[in-house]
Design an enzyme around this catalytic site. Sequence first.
Site, PDB file in Angstrom:
ATOM      1  N   SER A 119       0.414  -0.451  -9.300  1.00  0.00           N
ATOM      2  CA  SER A 119       0.118   0.964  -9.037  1.00  0.00           C
ATOM      3  C   SER A 119      -0.995   1.436  -9.958  1.00  0.00           C
ATOM      4  CB  SER A 119       1.367   1.804  -9.289  1.00  0.00           C
ATOM      5  OG  SER A 119       1.018   3.170  -9.393  1.00  0.00           O
ATOM      6  N   LYS A 251      -1.846   2.396   3.152  1.00  0.00           N
ATOM      7  CA  LYS A 251      -0.379   2.498   2.965  1.00  0.00           C
ATOM      8  C   LYS A 251       0.083   3.927   3.233  1.00  0.00           C
ATOM      9  CE  LYS A 251       3.238   1.723  -0.518  1.00  0.00           C
ATOM     10  NZ  LYS A 251       3.582   3.010  -1.110  1.00  0.00           N
TER      11      LYS A 251
HETATM   12  C1  FNR Z   1       7.052   4.350  -5.609  1.00  0.00           C
HETATM   13  N1  FNR Z   1       6.110   4.141  -4.613  1.00  0.00           N
HETATM   14  C2  FNR Z   1       4.765   4.171  -4.921  1.00  0.00           C
HETATM   15  N2  FNR Z   1       3.826   3.897  -3.961  1.00  0.00           N
HETATM   16  C3  FNR Z   1       2.509   3.892  -4.254  1.00  0.00           C
HETATM   17  O1  FNR Z   1       1.699   3.642  -3.378  1.00  0.00           O
HETATM   18  N3  FNR Z   1       2.099   4.140  -5.540  1.00  0.00           N
HETATM   19  C4  FNR Z   1       2.969   4.424  -6.546  1.00  0.00           C
HETATM   20  O2  FNR Z   1       2.565   4.632  -7.686  1.00  0.00           O
HETATM   21  C5  FNR Z   1       4.346   4.475  -6.229  1.00  0.00           C
HETATM   22  N4  FNR Z   1       5.267   4.790  -7.190  1.00  0.00           N
HETATM   23  C6  FNR Z   1       6.616   4.706  -6.910  1.00  0.00           C
HETATM   24  C7  FNR Z   1       7.559   4.936  -7.909  1.00  0.00           C
HETATM   25  C8  FNR Z   1       8.909   4.762  -7.650  1.00  0.00           C
HETATM   26  C9  FNR Z   1       9.903   4.965  -8.747  1.00  0.00           C
HETATM   27  C10 FNR Z   1       9.338   4.362  -6.367  1.00  0.00           C
HETATM   28  C11 FNR Z   1      10.808   4.120  -6.060  1.00  0.00           C
HETATM   29  C12 FNR Z   1       8.428   4.171  -5.371  1.00  0.00           C
HETATM   30  C13 FNR Z   1       6.534   3.813  -3.238  1.00  0.00           C
HETATM   31  C14 FNR Z   1       6.752   2.319  -3.064  1.00  0.00           C
HETATM   32  O3  FNR Z   1       5.563   1.601  -3.178  1.00  0.00           O
HETATM   33  C15 FNR Z   1       7.352   1.997  -1.684  1.00  0.00           C
HETATM   34  O4  FNR Z   1       6.571   2.572  -0.662  1.00  0.00           O
HETATM   35  C16 FNR Z   1       8.789   2.452  -1.488  1.00  0.00           C
HETATM   36  O5  FNR Z   1       9.470   2.655  -2.677  1.00  0.00           O
HETATM   37  C17 FNR Z   1       9.500   1.401  -0.660  1.00  0.00           C
HETATM   38  O6  FNR Z   1      10.783   1.752  -0.437  1.00  0.00           O
HETATM   39  P1  FNR Z   1      12.036   1.082  -1.213  1.00  0.00           P
HETATM   40  O7  FNR Z   1      11.910  -0.425  -1.156  1.00  0.00           O
HETATM   41  O8  FNR Z   1      12.031   1.620  -2.592  1.00  0.00           O
HETATM   42  O9  FNR Z   1      13.147   1.622  -0.364  1.00  0.00           O
END
Ligand code: FNR
Length: 381
Positions: A119, A251
Site C-alpha cells: 500500500s 482496483k
Molecule cells: C485495506 N484495503 C486497502 N486497499 C487499498 O487499495 N489500499 C490500502 O491502503 C488499503 N488499506 C486497507 C487497510 C485495512 C486494515 C483493510 C482491512 C483493508 C482494502 C484491501 O486491499 C482489500 O480490498 C480488502 O480488504 C479485501 O477484503 P478482505 O479480504 O479484507 O475481506
Amino acid sequence: FEVYAKGLGAERPELATTFDALQEQARAELPEAAYAYVAGGAGEERTMRDNRAAFDRHRLLPRLLGEVAQRDLRTTVCDTQLNGPVILGPVGVLSIVHPDGELAVARAANELGVCHVLSNAASTTIEDVADACPDAPRWFQLYPPNDPEVRRSLVRRAEAAGNEAIVVTLDTLTMPWRPRDIAQAYLPFLVGEGIANYLADPAFRAKLERTPEEDPQGAVGMWAQTFPNPGMTWSDFAALREETSLPLIAKGVLHPDDARRAVDLGADGVVVSNHGGRQVDGSVASLDQLPDVVAAVPDETAVLLDSGVRTGSDVLKALALGARAVLVARPWVWGLGLRGQDGVREVVRSLLADVDLTLAMCGRASLEDAASLLAPGHDRD
Ligand code: FNR
C-alpha cells in the site's frame, strides 16, 4: 499433510484455523483501536457481511477420479508469474497491527514466493520493502495524490524498486464513513503512521519549506493537502497510464461500464472489489459483480477479485466465476497482528493448502479446470 502430521504429535497450531476464530483471537490479543481499524467496515457493515454471504450462495460440484496426483496451481497475471491464485492485497499502516508491519509481510511473502501488494499508505518505504522481498513478485498500490509531480515520483520509485505492476485504487477518493474508527478517534494516529512513502519522496519533500525531520507537523499538513483527490477524473487515469510502462490494474471496480472504461484507457487488469466493505455501506457484494465485469472486458484483461475470500473453496468459487486470481487481506493481517512474520506465513500457507486440497478433492488438477466447478442452480437465495 505437514499440518496434519503435527497433529499426530498432539501439537496444536498456535493460530486459530477458521477465519472467525482467528478474528476472535485477534480481538482478545490486539489493542482495541488496532482491532477496530482492521475488523471494521463502512456504516452498518452490511456490505462486509454481504461479501461473505455471496460466497455462501454458490456450491461446488466435485468430480471423481480426475487424476489429481500432480497438481499445478501456477498462473500468470499481467505478466507476473504467481505460484498460486492468491495475492496479498494492499493494506495501509501495518505498524499499527505489529511493530514489524510491512517488513514482516514482505519477508513472509518472500519465504512463500507469494506476490504481495504494498500500500502507498504503508508505514514502511517502497525501497525498504523491496529489500525485504528480493525473491517474490511485488506490486505497488497507489492512491493517486492530487499533485501530478508526487504521483509521478511515487510511480518512478515503485518501478525503480522492482515492482511488477501498479495497482491504482479508485474507490477511495475521500475518507469513508467508518464508525469504529470514528469512535476510536483514530485518524491522527493513522495519518502519523501511514505517510512514510510521502516523507521519503523527493517530489513531496520539494513542496515543503522545512524538512519533515525539522517540522513534522508541517509535513503532515502538506500531506493533508496533497493526498485527498476527490476531483480525480478518467483523464487523470489516462495520464497515469502514460506515466508507466508497467501493467496497470484498476482496483475497486464494481460496475461493468467502469471496468470497460478502465480497459479502454489502457488498464491491463481490474480488481472487482468493494474494499472489503470499508467504503460504501450497502454496496453490492464483489462476487456478485464478478460475472458481469468478466463479460464486459476482453478475454486478455486480467480480472481479479477481493472482499470476503476466506477459504480454499471461496478461492475456487471466484475462479469458477471468471477471476484469474484473488486478493486477500484481513486473514493474514490477523496473522500479522498475532504472530508477526510467522503469523502471516502460517495463514497464507494454510489458505494455499486449502486451495490445493479442495481443488484435488473436486477432481481437478489445474486452475484452468476450475471453470466448470460450480454446481448449477445455486447462485440465488
Ligand atoms: C485495506 N484495503 C486497502 N486497499 C487499498 O487499495 N489500499 C490500502 O491502503 C488499503 N488499506 C486497507 C487497510 C485495512 C486494515 C483493510 C482491512 C483493508 C482494502 C484491501 O486491499 C482489500 O480490498 C480488502 O480488504 C479485501 O477484503 P478482505 O479480504 O479484507 O475481506
